[in-house]
Design an enzyme around this catalytic site. Structure first.
Site, PDB file in Angstrom:
ATOM      1  N   PRO A 309       0.774  -1.249   0.000  1.00 56.79           N
ATOM      2  CA  PRO A 309       0.000   0.000   0.000  1.00 56.79           C
ATOM      3  C   PRO A 309       0.801   1.292   0.000  1.00 56.79           C
ATOM      4  O   PRO A 309       0.233   2.354  -0.193  1.00 56.79           O
ATOM      5  CB  PRO A 309      -0.825  -0.110   1.283  1.00 56.79           C
ATOM      6  CG  PRO A 309      -0.068  -1.020   2.165  1.00 56.79           C
ATOM      7  CD  PRO A 309       0.670  -1.961   1.270  1.00 56.79           C
ATOM      8  N   PHE A 310       2.114   1.232   0.213  1.00 54.20           N
ATOM      9  CA  PHE A 310       2.841   2.491   0.406  1.00 54.20           C
ATOM     10  C   PHE A 310       4.080   2.595  -0.490  1.00 54.20           C
ATOM     11  O   PHE A 310       5.178   2.858  -0.017  1.00 54.20           O
ATOM     12  CB  PHE A 310       3.218   2.669   1.885  1.00 54.20           C
ATOM     13  CG  PHE A 310       2.028   2.854   2.774  1.00 54.20           C
ATOM     14  CD1 PHE A 310       1.374   4.072   2.845  1.00 54.20           C
ATOM     15  CD2 PHE A 310       1.526   1.802   3.526  1.00 54.20           C
ATOM     16  CE1 PHE A 310       0.259   4.249   3.655  1.00 54.20           C
ATOM     17  CE2 PHE A 310       0.409   1.964   4.335  1.00 54.20           C
ATOM     18  CZ  PHE A 310      -0.224   3.199   4.405  1.00 54.20           C
ATOM     19  N   GLU A 327       4.013  -0.889   5.276  1.00 59.00           N
ATOM     20  CA  GLU A 327       3.661  -0.498   6.647  1.00 59.00           C
ATOM     21  C   GLU A 327       3.210   0.951   6.772  1.00 59.00           C
ATOM     22  O   GLU A 327       3.915   1.873   6.358  1.00 59.00           O
ATOM     23  CB  GLU A 327       4.841  -0.737   7.604  1.00 59.00           C
ATOM     24  CG  GLU A 327       4.496  -0.433   9.056  1.00 59.00           C
ATOM     25  CD  GLU A 327       5.526  -0.907  10.067  1.00 59.00           C
ATOM     26  OE1 GLU A 327       5.272  -0.781  11.269  1.00 59.00           O
ATOM     27  OE2 GLU A 327       6.582  -1.407   9.642  1.00 59.00           O
ATOM     28  N   LYS A 343       4.855  -6.267  13.140  1.00 58.76           N
ATOM     29  CA  LYS A 343       5.923  -7.034  13.790  1.00 58.76           C
ATOM     30  C   LYS A 343       5.488  -8.489  13.817  1.00 58.76           C
ATOM     31  O   LYS A 343       4.318  -8.782  14.073  1.00 58.76           O
ATOM     32  CB  LYS A 343       6.177  -6.565  15.231  1.00 58.76           C
ATOM     33  CG  LYS A 343       7.198  -5.460  15.339  1.00 58.76           C
ATOM     34  CD  LYS A 343       8.607  -5.962  15.127  1.00 58.76           C
ATOM     35  CE  LYS A 343       9.599  -4.824  14.985  1.00 58.76           C
ATOM     36  NZ  LYS A 343      10.053  -4.597  13.635  1.00 58.76           N
TER      37      LYS A 343
END
Lengths: 521, 188
Positions: A309-310, A327, A343
């Protein structure tokens, strides 16, 4: 911020269009997806910034007010909405930690090689250049293209409800919905899917932009986005190196032996109570001179093959930043805060039923995530209303980059009088890539890692207004220097008391895997 | 009530601040450890010592506060600092007990079993003079007596928790603050 045109763009043509925008107009790109419908965490918009008209470089002594003014004071010559990044190394100063490592040196020191560093070969000799990326860089543009899913033409760039569910109890439901889409994070295989593209321009445009008359540029973009002029096809990605050549041309700041020793030293710090968890990373430098490597083609290949997504493509001087992060760091939507720390990792070659349960049932991996959840709760608490900080989902899983990863949703409400920038700067760097307690852990990282992290483990951000922002943790991130023809990228792993040093090293290799495979299959 | 929260450069201090606010409806004053030498304990009705990294020997500036007569609640490192002040010792947890970071543990506290969040590599292996153990870890310590999880002074308003009431892994965290305030006679 006038919308000068809108267009419908299919998933089939979107990659070539984005590639064309970056290639021809030097657009900066923040890209979501292509994600499966149930993928989480997620963001809903891709943004292309064209023709930067304002830029702010951050340095250690830059007052916070300057960034506030830059982002939030309306400017008629720029579209509102700021794209930028914060460099991890710049975050050290906030904690009183000084770093003397040259930022773009593979070993962190121009005059001293770490032990076990491979000897230079003529083709692997890289120039050690002093910092060429500022500690932060923020830009506003004359033109912004905003691309959203067609079913949500006015959807926000992110959703504070940015997952397939919000209650901890939705764990199974989330899994079921994702399993329906084939277990993988990404690949929205609905190639006919439409996106809505909106072109926004500044209220006042200069006569010329990108070397063209402004009006002509807008017309050209409109023709391109509406399909009147097809975008240039993306060249096929060809791996620039064979495995043998990569092994000769690749250097690591911490090789297996160095990393394992580093983990052992970190474990001693944990036993002494200095840290609970520490994210130890290694830097990879690949010499790509003479290979014809094209960073933009490489970036688009990664975006297509490893959805997350990033993704971010940013240019600065001779540097091309490639961030392929899954993230989210901090998202603020109308004052509602969401952080989604990742994590806990399980690598797989082929997915089988029960893997996710194996991950979520692991006491070690669960503790890794729980520690960071408490850290994120703390870091947003400074800017959030009393009583508003909640963990609304814990130990959710998703798959990305051939890894199953765990994440949590930590939420809060921005305090009155605080902006999303206050939150970002106060919580920076993200806890999932430092460890805990942050200050002492960052000191240990600084001593243990021979390289400077630079942008790696920093954040890429999109700031709309004082109450709206989204940001990533810049993991799975690297940059290409078009002068030295070197690509650097990084990966790391969270070290906890019951970590096995060899296993942690294997995890760092797994996280770097998509870069390594794209360079040499 | 004037509440001071002393921050040992920790990453859970703000969580503790929010917990104190939830339990008392009072906004604590948060002060970094480095500022304590210029602060007067008598200006406060209660002092909370945050968790923190390292060993209690690194935090000598608390001596004045612990001898001031002002009630002090120490969390994690804060408890070890109280213990150390009265001659108790701090050492590594036995390796056989495994990691205790970001994990829940069951403690026996004044006859009741409670689930709490644990973040510690070190523990109070001997207890200082005048201190009474009020909670221990239910998990057996193969190398010695049960791991101390809470203690209080027999004649002074001093209490320590080895565990983390401010963690999301500790159910009903406000109870532990209220419990301490009752001991200090600062609330009903």
């Amino acid at each position: 911020m006038p919308c000068v045109f809108s267009a419908s763009v299919s998933s089939r043509t979107l990659p070539a269009l984005l590639h064309h925008l970056a290639r021809t107009y030097h657009a900066d790109l923040l890209l979501c997806g292509p994600l499966a419908p149930a993928a989480a965490p997620r963001t809903e918009r891709s943004i292309a910034g064209i023709a930067p008209v304002r830029e702010l470089e951050l340095h250690t002594d830059t007052p916070r007010e300057h960034l506030h003014d830059f982002c939030f004071t309306p400017c008629a010559t720029a579209v509102s909405g700021t794209i930028g990044y914060l460099n991890y190394t710049g975050g050290l100063a906030r904690y009183g930690i000084r770093s003397d490592k040259p930022e773009n040196s593979p070993n962190g020191r121009a005059d001293q090689k770490p032990k076990n560093w491979p000897e230079d070969t003529p083709e692997s000799k890289l120039a050690d250049r002093q910092k060429d990326l500022p500690e932060g860089l923020f830009r506003q543009y004359a033109i912004q293209l905003i691309i959203s899913p067609a079913q949500e033409p006015c959807s926000p760039p992110h959703s504070v409800d940015g997952t397939a569910g919000t209650d901890t109890g939705n764990h199974t439901a989330r899994h079921d919905s994702r399993h329906d889409s084939g277990h993988d994070y990404g690949h929205d295989k609905r190639h006919g899917k439409e996106h809505v593209l909106e072109c926004h321009t500044a209220e006042i445009l200069p006569d010329s932009l990108c070397g063209k008359q402004s009006a002509a540029l807008i017309d050209e973009l409109k023709a391109l986005c509406t399909g009147v002029i097809p975008p240039d096809p993306i060249p096929a990605h060809v791996a620039p190196l064979s495995r043998d050549a990569l092994s000769r041309r690749l250097r690591q700041s911490l090789d297996r032996k160095g990393y394992v020793r580093g983990v052992e030293r970190v474990l001693e710090h944990i036993r002494d109570g200095d840290t609970y968890q520490l994210n130890l990373s290694t830097r990879f430098d690949a010499d790509l001179s003479g290979t014809g490597f094209d960073p933009l083609t490489f970036f688009m290949h990664m975006w297509d093959q490893h959805p997350a997504p990033f993704y971010a493509w940013l240019s600065h001087g001779s540097t091309r930043i490639l961030s392929t992060s899954p993230e989210r760091f901090l998202c603020v939507r109308d004052g509602q805060v969401l952080s989604q720390p990742i994590k806990g990792t399980l690598e797989f070659e082929s997915f089988t039923e029960g893997m996710e349960k194996a991950l979520t049932a692991s006491p070690k991996e669960s503790a890794e995530l729980s520690m960071i959840v408490d850290l994120i709760r703390n870091d947003i608490a400074a800017c959030c209303e009393y009583g508003s900080v909640q963990v609304s989902a814990h130990k959710e899983t998703f798959t990305v980059d051939r890894l199953i990863q765990m994440y949590s949703d930590v939420r809060g409400t921005l305090r009155s009088g605080f902006t999303c920038l206050d939150l970002l700067l106060d919580a920076f760097p993200g806890g999932s890539v430092t460890g805990c307690p942050k200050q002492r852990t960052m000191r240990i990282i600084e001593a243990e890692e021979p390289h400077s992290r630079g942008l790696y483990c920093g954040s890429v951000v999109f700031i709309e207004d004082p109450q709206n922002m989204d940001s990533s943790i810049a993991i799975r991130t690297g940059w290409y220097d078009s002068i030295t023809k070197a690509l650097c990228f990084f990966s790391g792993s969270g070290i906890v008391l019951d970590s096995n040093p060899e296993s942690e090293y294997r995890e760092t290799l797994a996280k770097a895997g998509k870069f390594l495979r794209a360079l040499a299959p | 009530m004037r509440l001071l929260l002393a921050d040992n450069n920790d990453s859970f201090t703000r969580n503790l601040e929010h917990l104190l606010m939830a339990a008392t409806a009072i906004t604590p004053q948060v002060a970094p450890y480095a500022a304590l030498k210029d602060m007067a304990p008598e200006h406060y009705d209660c002092i909370v010592i945050s968790p923190g990294p390292g060993h209690p020997r690194e935090y000598p500036d608390y001596a004045r506060f612990l001898d001031s007569g002002v009630p002090v609640l120490g969390i994690c490192m804060g408890m070890q600092i109280i213990n150390s002040h009265f001659g108790g010792t701090t050492s590594r947890l036995p390796a056989s007990m495994g990691g205790a970071h970001g994990k829940q543990g069951d403690i026996l506290m004044e006859g009741t079993v409670r689930t709490v969040a644990r973040y510690h590599s070190l523990h109070c292996d001997t207890v200082g003079e005048g201190l009474r153990i009020t909670a221990t870890l239910r998990e057996q310590n193969p190398d010695g007596p049960p791991v101390v999880m809470a203690l209080q002074h027999e004649s002074r308003p001093l209490m320590g928790y080895q565990f983390h009431p401010e963690s999301f892994l500790t159910p009903n965290g406000t109870w532990y603050i209220e419990h301490a305030l009752r001991f200090f006679r600062l609330c009903q």
